[in-house]
Design a protein around this motif. Sequence first.
Motif, PDB file in Angstrom:
ATOM      1  N   CYS A   1       0.745  -1.097   0.036  1.00 25.25           N
ATOM      2  CA  CYS A   1      -0.018   0.000  -0.050  1.00 25.25           C
ATOM      3  C   CYS A   1       0.873   1.218  -0.145  1.00 25.25           C
ATOM      4  O   CYS A   1       0.411   2.252  -0.109  1.00 25.25           O
ATOM      5  CB  CYS A   1      -0.900   0.127   1.309  1.00 25.25           C
ATOM      6  N   GLY A   2       2.321   1.122   0.176  1.00 28.52           N
ATOM      7  CA  GLY A   2       3.049   2.315  -0.074  1.00 28.52           C
ATOM      8  C   GLY A   2       3.685   2.792   1.277  1.00 28.52           C
ATOM      9  O   GLY A   2       4.245   4.056   1.319  1.00 28.52           O
ATOM     10  N   GLY A   3       4.066   2.182   2.318  1.00 33.19           N
ATOM     11  CA  GLY A   3       4.420   2.620   3.552  1.00 33.19           C
ATOM     12  C   GLY A   3       5.997   3.063   3.320  1.00 33.19           C
ATOM     13  O   GLY A   3       6.431   4.165   3.714  1.00 33.19           O
ATOM     14  N   LEU A   4       6.729   2.275   2.704  1.00 33.83           N
ATOM     15  CA  LEU A   4       7.885   2.458   2.515  1.00 33.83           C
ATOM     16  C   LEU A   4       8.324   3.555   1.345  1.00 33.83           C
ATOM     17  O   LEU A   4       9.034   4.713   1.669  1.00 33.83           O
ATOM     18  CB  LEU A   4       8.826   1.289   1.696  1.00 33.83           C
ATOM     19  N   ASP A   5       7.291   3.841   0.504  1.00 35.47           N
ATOM     20  CA  ASP A   5       7.408   4.714  -0.677  1.00 35.47           C
ATOM     21  C   ASP A   5       7.014   6.059   0.115  1.00 35.47           C
ATOM     22  O   ASP A   5       7.585   7.331  -0.260  1.00 35.47           O
ATOM     23  CB  ASP A   5       6.448   4.467  -1.688  1.00 35.47           C
ATOM     24  N   LEU A   6       6.016   6.054   0.845  1.00 33.20           N
ATOM     25  CA  LEU A   6       5.441   7.429   1.747  1.00 33.20           C
ATOM     26  C   LEU A   6       6.653   7.788   2.386  1.00 33.20           C
ATOM     27  O   LEU A   6       6.978   9.141   2.439  1.00 33.20           O
ATOM     28  CB  LEU A   6       4.261   7.110   2.216  1.00 33.20           C
ATOM     29  N   PRO A  59       6.134   4.469   7.648  1.00 33.38           N
ATOM     30  CA  PRO A  59       6.659   5.473   7.189  1.00 33.38           C
ATOM     31  C   PRO A  59       7.543   6.321   7.709  1.00 33.38           C
ATOM     32  O   PRO A  59       8.529   7.061   7.186  1.00 33.38           O
ATOM     33  CB  PRO A  59       5.252   6.388   6.726  1.00 33.38           C
ATOM     34  N   VAL A  60       7.502   6.390   9.046  1.00 30.99           N
ATOM     35  CA  VAL A  60       8.353   7.348   9.854  1.00 30.99           C
ATOM     36  C   VAL A  60       9.773   6.640   9.699  1.00 30.99           C
ATOM     37  O   VAL A  60      10.777   7.242   9.849  1.00 30.99           O
ATOM     38  CB  VAL A  60       7.798   7.621  11.281  1.00 30.99           C
ATOM     39  N   LEU A  61       9.670   5.209  10.080  1.00 29.95           N
ATOM     40  CA  LEU A  61      11.007   4.608   9.856  1.00 29.95           C
ATOM     41  C   LEU A  61      11.538   4.698   8.565  1.00 29.95           C
ATOM     42  O   LEU A  61      12.847   4.963   8.460  1.00 29.95           O
ATOM     43  CB  LEU A  61      10.867   3.170  10.291  1.00 29.95           C
ATOM     44  N   ALA A  62      10.797   4.458   7.477  1.00 35.33           N
ATOM     45  CA  ALA A  62      11.279   4.924   6.191  1.00 35.33           C
ATOM     46  C   ALA A  62      11.716   6.159   5.932  1.00 35.33           C
ATOM     47  O   ALA A  62      12.637   6.191   5.080  1.00 35.33           O
ATOM     48  CB  ALA A  62      10.185   4.203   5.230  1.00 35.33           C
ATOM     49  N   HIS A  63      11.371   7.045   6.552  1.00 38.62           N
ATOM     50  CA  HIS A  63      11.721   8.520   6.290  1.00 38.62           C
ATOM     51  C   HIS A  63      13.239   8.784   6.821  1.00 38.62           C
ATOM     52  O   HIS A  63      14.004   9.243   6.126  1.00 38.62           O
ATOM     53  CB  HIS A  63      10.955   9.272   7.043  1.00 38.62           C
ATOM     54  N   HIS A  64      13.479   7.933   8.013  1.00 37.53           N
ATOM     55  CA  HIS A  64      14.737   8.075   8.581  1.00 37.53           C
ATOM     56  C   HIS A  64      15.806   7.501   7.326  1.00 37.53           C
ATOM     57  O   HIS A  64      16.803   7.936   7.212  1.00 37.53           O
ATOM     58  CB  HIS A  64      14.924   7.265   9.867  1.00 37.53           C
TER      59      HIS A  64
END
Length: 338
Positions: free
Chosen positions: A32-37, A313-318
């Motif tokens: 659904c796009g968590g990593l992408d977001l 998403p917050v983890l992916a943002h880091h």
Amino acid sequence: MQQKQTDSNITNTLPPLNKSRNFSVVSYFSGCGGLDLGIVGGFLYKDKEYSKLPFQILGAYDHDIKCIDTYKANIGDHAKKEDLSEADPSTMPAAEVLIGGFPCQDFSSCGPQGGLATIRGQMYKAMIRYMNHHKPKLVIGENVPHLAKMGGGSILETILTDFRDAGYRFEVWTMQAKDYGVPQGRVRLIFVGVREDLEGFPVMPTPTNEVNSIEWAIGDLINITDDSVPNQSQFFKANKAKKGNGQGDEANRADEPAYTIRANAKSRVHFHYKLERRLTVRECARIQTFPDSFVFAHSKTSSIMQIGNAVPPVLAHHVGTSIADYLQNIAERKDTRD
């Protein structure tokens, strides 16, 4: 498991960054796009803004049409249903960065543990086919921590060898999500690969030491029973298992991070820390750090599967911030030489 980093200090010795350009991305196993977001950034979670990062996703691919529907509704129309076990990378755009949380079910301690002997266990090779064809500068993969334990570590080494044989240097970062402000205990392996001709290596993000509890994440939803906050009315009414303490039957503790949000199609979603019910779809999304504006339009079962399979998403943002710093640094270094 954190492997030795290579030339990481290069990021501390370069000129100021030129942040005017975006780096192109292709997303495999996008869900659904968590990593992408998280990689793209530009979202608000719990009144905190996670800045826009210098990435543009050219294409996102997943075999589940419901995930693609959710992705398109919340992130962008560049998502497409695709069976990546058969996909021809020549039909896909060439990108500077390839990302993908390759299927984890056969590597999970909660799954069938089929490892590399299954079709799903071999799906990481779809990323290798893209790497061999398009030679992206950088690759980001994601999977569950149990993968590192299977076969005494031999399965992880096989995957890393296959990735490296495509012409990349790889590290594996073991990241505990609650160390980065995510309100749940969730350990993940982040595979980071840099093409062999490029200097330096991204730096693993430093933990923020901002430990947030489940009450911090969802306490304001406790009296909301409708969808004035999207998906808050949706929850499973299943009772606890009659025998033993079935997985997912535990109650969360208010002052601690939540249990791991899992992709569970059997209604075994953990219980609220105070209310006599299981967590709602929105509460699970909050714990996974999806913004409230990110709406899940399918059934409870499908939505929980999508949320549980996602990278917070917050983890992916880091991770994305570290990757952006590295790519901007090598671009600046090239400009300086030219």
